[in-house]
Enzyme design. Structure first.
Site, mmCIF file in Angstrom:
data_model
loop_
_atom_site.group_PDB
_atom_site.id
_atom_site.type_symbol
_atom_site.label_atom_id
_atom_site.label_comp_id
_atom_site.label_asym_id
_atom_site.label_seq_id
_atom_site.Cartn_x
_atom_site.Cartn_y
_atom_site.Cartn_z
ATOM 1 N N GLU A 155 0.826 -1.211 0.000
ATOM 2 C CA GLU A 155 0.000 0.000 0.000
ATOM 3 C C GLU A 155 0.855 1.254 0.000
ATOM 4 O O GLU A 155 0.527 2.238 -0.683
ATOM 5 C CB GLU A 155 -0.936 0.001 1.212
ATOM 6 N N ASP B 150 -4.216 -10.013 -8.509
ATOM 7 C CA ASP B 150 -4.655 -9.090 -9.560
ATOM 8 C C ASP B 150 -3.557 -8.216 -10.167
ATOM 9 O O ASP B 150 -3.237 -8.301 -11.350
ATOM 10 C CB ASP B 150 -5.806 -8.227 -9.048
ATOM 11 N N GLU C 110 -12.300 -0.138 -9.512
ATOM 12 C CA GLU C 110 -11.936 -1.044 -10.605
ATOM 13 C C GLU C 110 -13.003 -1.116 -11.698
ATOM 14 O O GLU C 110 -12.672 -1.169 -12.898
ATOM 15 C CB GLU C 110 -11.659 -2.448 -10.049
#
Length: 1012
Positions: free
Chosen positions: A163, A310, A422
């Protein structure tokens, strides 16, 4: 204009095809030099206070007013951004329901989700290039000045490497790149001299210690000040990380290296990416979800394109685009072919086992995979992108938002929606690739849902559950960094953008990195290993990666419409059950074993119709029984037989999966500390293979089966709860424990004949939901009996650790230290209302007992030590010890008699800790044990700093037999006093010398303890 791409041509032509394709579909025959930047007039019109009004007129679609929607998105961004600046800055994130900032350590912890917070004004950094893209140059300049003035990274705090990289490092790099762009236009940012780049470099160096592993894959967490030192930083304990966590670093780290000229960042990120590629399953070319960072073994072998994996795929393809290195395209192509072969099932993207890809690993999809259609557009495979996006849109239409997890028939597994970007991202890319106004309508519905269901007076609040519409007090930084950015790009024309986006590449956090980085190679980083995938695999995939535009879109804008209409899926015209238009799928409605969810009432009814019933065995296990005559008709009976056959095959495949055993490790009382009970894992909750584990006390649930609300919930809070098997699902028991505040759950067997020695290993199954985040383990009867007997023999004194079976004694000692620290911090929070750091339970006097001193007469003899440790806070005992040591030292310096000083100290202890002489002796022994433990810890720190490896037998080298040493010290002390007494009668000077020498020893010991 016809674009052709021959497979036999050099691979660099594919990159040319990518961007010629985008330029053509976005703006017809317009070339790079014809794309204008924002005018001063447009910048003025776009300022936040104006809400985006006064924009130039553009031709709009008959059904969707792009100008109106663009202005609406601007107003929504202004509302969210101004709310953060007004109510939250300089905090990391906005709490939109409370209208205040979220500061780590000040507001209640949310667990791992708070690892993105580092007290570095996260939202402002993450939003920098969004301000520039919207044309808010003045606001961007002000924000950059605030970041330079206020943000610091020298903080003793543990953050997520993943992150921090994508949000902070990416935000600083994106801000730096657009700052140079704006500076080149004149007027704004003329004072800027690479300050953001220097801050990015500092962040990069603070993340580098995470890469100090044997494989080169980074730790998932790092301390910004102390790195991964387990004693100084409380980091460096993790054994594993997710694939995306290790594989989503290259774009930012390579950009940092090429802008600063320091190759170490790109080298580290390349090494991690190469390691992941080398660890793929060679026969399927798939990767798992969780990997051990020390030996490279896969911990979780389920493979998909959603959570956990992902952005690894995303960064492979984009690394080729940004850096221009062929091997990344080869790797992505090999993975892509495997995904389309094993994971893609029409529009569905279902996880499979990486070693047995014909078997589904999950019966649901998660919302993070919504990025995949956008990546397929970048790769040039548009048809499957249209299909998957359409499926996601139907799910959204049913529930207003895309829930975190959902089934192929659009039912909800996890109803939360934290305003993720997304789906908006893929909608934008599909619109730019096809020009189909249908995607403007999709964007309009996203905007309408945000306005109607997520907007609150102080920003936009996440949706707790899309079924109820309740809010969560959170607005993640990506709402401003990504969600509103992609929505604005969807509705704005190219000349309305503050930046020429075709000159940038979007990172996974939508930060902008310049495409000219490929020309800025560092010679030290240009050493990437050659790929080892088959050429025919790459060629087969590349056959559709750079397509002929006329072939893909023979009907122009109608192409996407034709693809959507040919799909056999369930459709929703608007929200609500009444609007369903059902188009039967080719597979029919028969329930499959891979889709079965044990707690789903609708599916249980289907089983009943097929003649299948659930039977609970005497040991608590649940079995499926099929009776054809109980089915409602012959067809249902046949479906029931097929379902049972599938379930048998699924059970066989799951039994072949290796489940690493877990353990219940006794920590207290001392007589049990060497005992370890082998346990089985769970397929839900905290993964003990990757997490260090948890240490706490043990409480038995009431009722024991844990299938309903607990009558002793007050006792369970903060403890590990023991629950019996049977009557409900495993995950329901864990969920009940979590709802009552338990930190872990131990589920015990009821079959008296079974034990861990039988080698019967399995993992407790869940229902597919992701809401349980405490660890849960399973004990067979014989092991459970040992635990229950210990709880009975030592009531309220048993302390255990739920850990992986391979966890070392040293790691367990660290967990115990964390537990004691957590307990002591709770005590300190109430220190103002107690004396000398005493806990509210009372160290000396309990107000509930009318001033009577706490006693330990009722405690068993073997648990006296535990009584003191549980009754008196560590701070209180430490202060008493320090005071005793100081008084003894001062008294000897003044020439006082040693025996008199000891008597005075004994009297002092009686005043502070009203107890018997025997109990005070135990307390002195405890303090002595604490000193020995500190000496052990100090020696471990010394060895660690030297870089020497400590194996699992470290305790054998430094173990101290406390009882033996105590007896030796008692004997020596008695002998020493007797000798002093005899010599005192003969020679008083000799006594004085002895006392002086003893005083010097105490001074030295005092100094050592002060240093500790």
């Amino acid at each position: 204009m016809v674009i052709r791409c021959m497979i036999r041509e050099p691979k660099w032509l594919i990159l040319v095809c990518f961007f010629m394709f985008f330029i053509y579909t976005i703006s017809g025959e317009v070339t790079d030099d014809q794309l204008p930047g924002p005018s001063d007039e447009q910048v003025e019109h776009n300022k936040p206070s104006a809400g985006g009004s006064g924009q130039p007129e553009h031709k709009t679609n008959n059904r969707v007013d792009k100008v109106s929607l663009k202005n609406q998105v601007l107003e929504m961004f202004n509302h969210a951004f101004n709310s953060y600046m007004d109510f939250a800055y300089p905090a990391d994130e906005l709490m939109p329901l409370s209208c205040k900032g979220r500061v780590r350590g000040v507001v209640p912890s949310r667990g791992d989700i708070d690892d993105c917070l580092g007290k570095f004004s996260l939202t402002l950094i993450d939003t920098l290039d969004t301000l520039a893209l919207l044309g808010y140059y003045k606001e961007f300049e002000d924000a950059v000045k605030l970041v330079i003035r206020d943000v610091t990274f020298d903080t003793d705090i543990i953050v997520s490497v993943f992150e921090t990289n994508i949000r902070v490092l990416g935000g600083l790099l994106g801000g730096h790149c657009v700052a140079l762009d704006i500076k080149g236009k004149g007027e704004y940012m003329q004072w800027y001299t690479d300050e953001l780049l220097m801050m990015a470099k500092e962040v990069g160096y603070r993340l580098l210690p995470a890469f100090n592993t044997s494989t080169g894959m980074p730790y998932p967490r790092v301390n910004l000040r102390h790195g991964v030192d387990p004693l100084k930083s409380r980091a460096g304990k993790d054994k594993a990380t997710c694939t995306a966590c290790a594989g989503t670093l290259l774009l930012e780290f390579a950009t940092l290296s090429r802008l600063t000229g320091e190759p170490i960042f790109e080298l580290k990120a390349k090494k991690a990416m190469q390691e992941l590629w080398s660890r793929r399953q060679r026969s399927s070319n798939l990767v798992g979800t969780i990997i051990n960072i020390h030996n490279g073994d896969w911990v979780r072998r389920d493979s998909g394109v959603g959570a956990g994996i992902d952005s690894y795929y995303e960064y492979l393809l984009k690394a080729y685009v940004l850096l221009g290195e062929d091997n990344y395209l080869d790797w992505f192509s090999a993975h892509y072919e495997a995904i389309m072969r094993y994971i893609s099932d029409g529009p569905l993207l279902m996880d499979v086992h990486m070693h047995r890809p014909q078997i589904k690993a999950k019966n649901f999809m998660d919302s993070l995979l919504a990025f995949w259609p956008g990546l397929q557009v970048l790769f040039g495979d548009v048809k499957p992108a249209i299909e998957t996006h359409e499926l996601l849109y139907q799910v959204m239409q049913k529930h207003n938002f895309l829930p975190e997890a959902f089934t192929p028939d659009y039912n909800i597994h996890w109803g939360q929606h934290p305003l993720r970007p997304e789906f908006s991202e893929s909608t934008y890319f599909l619109y730019k690739a096809t020009g189909d106004p249908y995607y403007l309508e999709v964007g309009k519905q996203i905007v309408d849902s945000l306005q109607q269901y997520a907007r609150v007076p102080c920003g936009f609040a996440a949706i707790r559950d899309v079924r109820t519409g309740g809010h969560e007090d959170r607005m993640d930084s990506y709402v401003l960094a990504e969600t509103f950015k992609y929505l604005y790009l969807l509705f704005a024309e190219s000349d309305e953008l503050g930046l020429a986006v075709d000159q940038y590449l979007f990172t996974t956090e939508a930060h902008l990195l310049p495409l000219n980085l490929a020309r800025m190679k560092n010679k030290d980083t240009d050493k990437t290993e050659k790929n080892d995938c088959a050429n025919d695999t790459v060629s087969m995939v590349l056959d559709r990666s750079c397509p002929n535009h006329n072939y893909l879109f023979p009907g122009g804008e109608l192409y996407a419409h034709t693809v959507r209409e040919s799909m056999q899926i369930k459709r929703y015209q608007s929200c609500g059950q009444d609007s369903i238009i059902t188009i039967e799928s080719s597979s029919g409605k028969r329930l499959k074993a891979t889709e079965f969810i044990p707690g789903n009432s609708d599916q249980l009814q289907q089983l009943t119709k097929m003649g299948i019933r659930l039977v609970t065995m005497s040991d608590g296990r649940v079995q499926l029984m099929h009776t054809a005559s109980h089915a409602i008709d012959t067809k249902s009976a046949q479906n029931g037989l097929l379902f049972m056959q599938e379930m048998i095959e699924l059970s066989k495949s799951q039994q072949q999966v290796e489940y690493h055993p877990k353990a219940v490790h006794f920590v207290e009382p001392a007589v049990l500390t060497n005992m370890v009970l082998t346990a089985n894992p769970a397929q839900f909750g905290l993964d003990l293979s990757t997490d260090p584990g948890v240490v706490s006390g043990v409480v038995i649930a009431d009722p024991p089966n844990g299938c309903s609300a607990l009558n002793n919930g007050w006792e369970v809070k903060g403890q590990i709860v023991v629950i019996t098997r049977g009557d409900c699902m495993f995950i329901e028991k864990a969920r009940t424990a979590q709802e009552h505040g338990a930190v872990g759950a131990i589920i015990i067997d009821r079959d008296e004949k079974r034990s861990a020695d039988d080698k019967y290993t399995f993992a407790m199954s869940g229902d597919g939901s992701l809401d349980v985040n405490i660890p849960a383990i399973f004990l067979f009867y014989k092991e459970a009996e040992i635990l229950l007997n210990a709880i009975i023999e030592y009531p309220q004194k048993v302390l255990v650790a739920l850990v992986d079976k391979d966890t070392s004694e040293y790691d367990i000692a660290l967990l115990k230290g964390d537990y004691l620290l957590r307990i002591s911090e709770n005590d300190c929070s109430k220190e103002d209302n107690t004396e000398l750091g005493r806990s509210p339970e009372g160290l000396a006097l309990d107000p509930e007992r009318d001033g009577e001193p706490n006693k330990a007469e009722d405690a068993p003899d073997g648990t006296k030590n535990d009584y003191f440790l549980s009754t008196y806070s560590p701070q209180y005992l430490q202060k008493i010890y320090d005071m005793m040591l100081e008084e003894l030292n001062n008294g000897l310096e003044d020439g006082a008699d040693l025996n008199e000083l000891q008597n005075e100290q004994f009297s002092t202890l009686q005043e502070l800790l009203p107890s018997s002489e025997k109990e005070l002796k135990i307390l002195q022994d405890i303090i002595r044990d604490i000193i020995q433990l500190k000496n052990i810890q100090n020696s471990l720190v010394t060895e660690a700093e030297k870089g020497e490896k400590m194996d699992g037998d470290w305790k054998d080298d430094i173990r101290i037999d406390n009882n033996k040493q105590r007896k030796n010290e008692e004997g020596k002390r008695t002998e020493h006093l007797q000798t002093n007494k005899k010599e005192n009668e003969k020679n008083s000077d000799q006594i004085q010398n002895d006392e002086d020498r003893y005083s010097d020893d105490l001074k030295e010991q005092t100094n050592k303890h002060k240093e500790l």
